[in-house]
Write an enzyme that holds these catalytic residues in place. Sequence first.
Site, mmCIF file in Angstrom:
data_model
loop_
_atom_site.group_PDB
_atom_site.id
_atom_site.type_symbol
_atom_site.label_atom_id
_atom_site.label_comp_id
_atom_site.label_asym_id
_atom_site.label_seq_id
_atom_site.Cartn_x
_atom_site.Cartn_y
_atom_site.Cartn_z
ATOM 1 N N HIS A 17 0.880 -0.819 0.072
ATOM 2 C CA HIS A 17 0.068 -0.042 -0.232
ATOM 3 C C HIS A 17 0.679 1.275 0.092
ATOM 4 O O HIS A 17 0.596 2.096 -0.464
ATOM 5 C CB HIS A 17 -1.078 -0.488 1.576
ATOM 6 C CG HIS A 17 -1.849 1.535 1.362
ATOM 7 N ND1 HIS A 17 -1.400 2.388 2.239
ATOM 8 C CD2 HIS A 17 -3.497 1.671 0.701
ATOM 9 C CE1 HIS A 17 -2.352 3.099 2.004
ATOM 10 N NE2 HIS A 17 -3.204 2.903 1.310
ATOM 11 N N THR A 51 -7.726 -1.832 -14.588
ATOM 12 C CA THR A 51 -6.902 -2.775 -14.081
ATOM 13 C C THR A 51 -6.279 -3.612 -12.796
ATOM 14 O O THR A 51 -6.182 -4.303 -12.394
ATOM 15 C CB THR A 51 -5.823 -3.042 -14.897
ATOM 16 O OG1 THR A 51 -5.065 -2.187 -14.850
ATOM 17 C CG2 THR A 51 -6.211 -3.375 -16.377
ATOM 18 N N CYS A 83 -6.612 2.692 -16.923
ATOM 19 C CA CYS A 83 -6.408 3.757 -16.100
ATOM 20 C C CYS A 83 -5.534 2.068 -15.130
ATOM 21 O O CYS A 83 -6.577 1.313 -14.286
ATOM 22 C CB CYS A 83 -7.158 4.060 -15.483
ATOM 23 S SG CYS A 83 -9.018 4.065 -15.336
#
Length: 882
Positions: free
Chosen positions: A459, A774, A839
């Site tokens: 993250h 994606t 994107c």
Amino acid sequence: MAVAAGTKLVYDFAEGSKDMRDLLGGKGANVAEMTRVLGAERVPAGFTITTEACVAYMKAEREFPEGLEEQLWEALDRLQEQAGKRLGDADDPLLVSVRSGARESMPGMLDTVLNLGLNDESVAGLARATENERFAWDSYRRFCQMFGNVCRGIAGERYEELIKERKREAGVEEDVELSVDDLRALTGRFRELFSEETGEEFPQDPSEQLRQAIRAVFDSWLGARAVEYRRINHIPDDWGTAVNVQQMVFGNKGDTSCSGVAFSRDEISGEPRPSGDFLPNAQGEDVVSGVRTPRDLHELERLMPAAYEELMEILRTLERHYGDMQDTEFTVEDERLYMLQTRTAKRPAQAAVRFAVDAVDEGLLDTAQAIATIDAGRLDALLHPAFARDADFEVLAEGVAASPGAAKGAIVFTADDAVAAAEHGRDVILVRPFTEADDVHGFQAAKGILTSEGGKASHAALVARGMGKPCVSGAGTLEVDLGAKTVSAGGTTLSEGDLIAIDGSAGVVTTDDVPLEDPEVSDEFETVLGWADELRTLGVRTNADTPEDAAKAREFGAEGIGLCRTEHMFMAGDRAPKMRAMIMAETEEERRSALEELLPFQQEDFEGLFDEMKGRPVTIRLLDPPLHEFMPQAEEVVQELERARIEQSGNEQELEHTLERVHSLAETNPMLGTRGVRLGILHPEIYEMQARAILRAAFAVRDRTGEAPELEIMIPLVAYERELQLMRDLVERVAGEEDADELEVSIGTMIELPRACFVANRIASHADFFSFGTNDLTQTALGFSRDDVEGRFLNRYVERKVVDRSPFETIDQPGVGWLVRLAAWTGREERPELKLGICGEHGGDPESITFFQLAGLDYVSCSPYRVPIARVAAAQAAIASD
Ligand code: ADP
Ligand code: MG
Ligand code: MG
């Protein structure tokens, strides 16, 4: 499994070429190529045992494949014939090196043995033939050392200790000062060590030496070091290494001999001036091993002017021949220059760019060829500040180079502290074990992020890269104690407020106040980007939610916005309460009036973006996340409610109501819950307000500047064609109400669910464009969530070779990629003019970009800082697919 009978397993250098690297390995193929280009007198003769032989050896539980021995001895005979010398000869022996060499270079990972063929007899012959006894014994002791170390695994330090001991006894400092007697004695001790460690005599038979050395090189492919290197660099385990057997030339023959490495251009700056190191009176191993301090290549000009001139000429020849910067190894024996290796030079970003520009100027390459020499992924380094190149500092810890650039500041441990410090104008580094969605506001405030856990796709890494913030993740030796607000490593403990500096391009952490250098897109980089724009066919857009991001991306050459997420706009300080009021509304009427209040804010946000984009396309995604994300946490409300009850503050009822709503919105699995278009169908008035705000903003900007953006309104998370149809009707109705005929508005969807890919033709009948999301498509296709994957099992998956890298970094071509191709194909069947974009993190990843080019997409969209990389990668993809 054996190789087929009659398979050729050994190739003379004269038979190979640079196009045979799969079979002969990079080193073997290029030594063969050099033999052709520079002539046989420049490159010591030899032969290559193929990677196929190695693969067969590994499959047969370390047995030589059939035919190998036979072909080996035949090749050796040819070599002996050519050299006019024989291995182990008592008068004038042939010596060889046995060198590893895989398809991709794996520097220092595989083994090599030099001076093979020496024994008690031939060492005397070598001394007589060269009239140099010291040299002969120096070579023999080197051979004993390398053979014991490489072929039998005897620790290198054991040999180094013996050398030190002898130097002490002889009262000398340097290896080169050891006398013949010292070396003879040392060789004796090396052989004793060998017997002690292996229980065998040091092999005197050169054929046996050769057999064992070849085996050792094959085995080194399976060594722990090599396995780890391959894992990190995504090199398949089943390639195997070739083995090169080559006549020795000697850089250790005295002051008219030397060994060195030379780059055809400066390996750091890329300046068109060769660079390198060499050592007089030494063999190649000494230069790299660091036992002696090498000298600058250009000092060779004074010591051996003729050899130096020849070397400079050869570097030019090789560069011209290969059309790329070369990294070579050479040896001078009695003033005669030999070339031992050449390969394409690995180089930092600035050198890559410099080389490309110079190569075109010099007429060496055309622009397409020049662009192809650049490693697009590394260009990152040019877009962020870095530690000053000559800075001296002590490394506190090392981690993953997760997001490039350097930063320094005071340590803070929470996102809130980062925000508070930033408000006071202080530079801070956010230090945490790992980060989560709740920490994101701290990223914006901090100069950099440092975590002790997580990899390149954690993250922290993803968010930092998205924002262009430097980040070092997974610095495992750091212990972050959030309770005590301390971080410690190697005996040093730091507290909040202490200075720390990170370099996210290198993955290092220090407490020194290292000076930072500012980046700028150099003229050379601009030149390269200009060529890229001419060559590429894919458009490059950016993901941007704020005018600042949009401006940055424009500066980097983005042609539009491919994804503007609207949720951030609702989370900002002054909007949040209004958003909550909207969510709390009991009736549609109440909700509409709350939305009415939000509309001007939305409009203002969009105006900022449109102003910045000056008439270019802007894709706006309508609200996506579940509503509970805009609400306070249940525990918080419970506490507040308790307090209110005790204090009898009068708002208990309101809080109870809030709590009820929080509970009713809570979902077991929000990722698969009421998000995206589902929200739009449940509460159409939200999307209606957003559509209105977008259209009004476009009008306002047009009236003010004369330029209206090309609007692309994007409906997220569509699975059923009817979902899109309903939302399209809604947007079209609003457009009618707003008299938006004069505006260019298209309506499309984000493709991020497998079902959407399967029914793309049906969905396309309601869509002007598709934009592949994606990130979500990867999550939904694989059925796992990015945040959970990273910390839990992804590393193990890489280790066990389930995957070779995170599917969030580079698109999973066979799986997720197939869905993309399917949707692109069937979508266009239905509607040939359908515009296709992507994107998501993959939009800035060079390997994925190559794939998107092949899948027929129109553009990629990525974070602002990756736009230049995407431009170059798109050019490379266009060249490759040509
Ligand atoms: P690495 O891949 O680790 O560089 P190499 O096979 O290139 O291993 O060899 C290690 C060193 O030995 C290099 O410096 C190389 O130039 C030198 N070397 C290899 N073969 C010979 C040879 N035939 N004559 C002289 N030096 C050699
Ligand atoms: Mg080498
Ligand atoms: Mg999504």
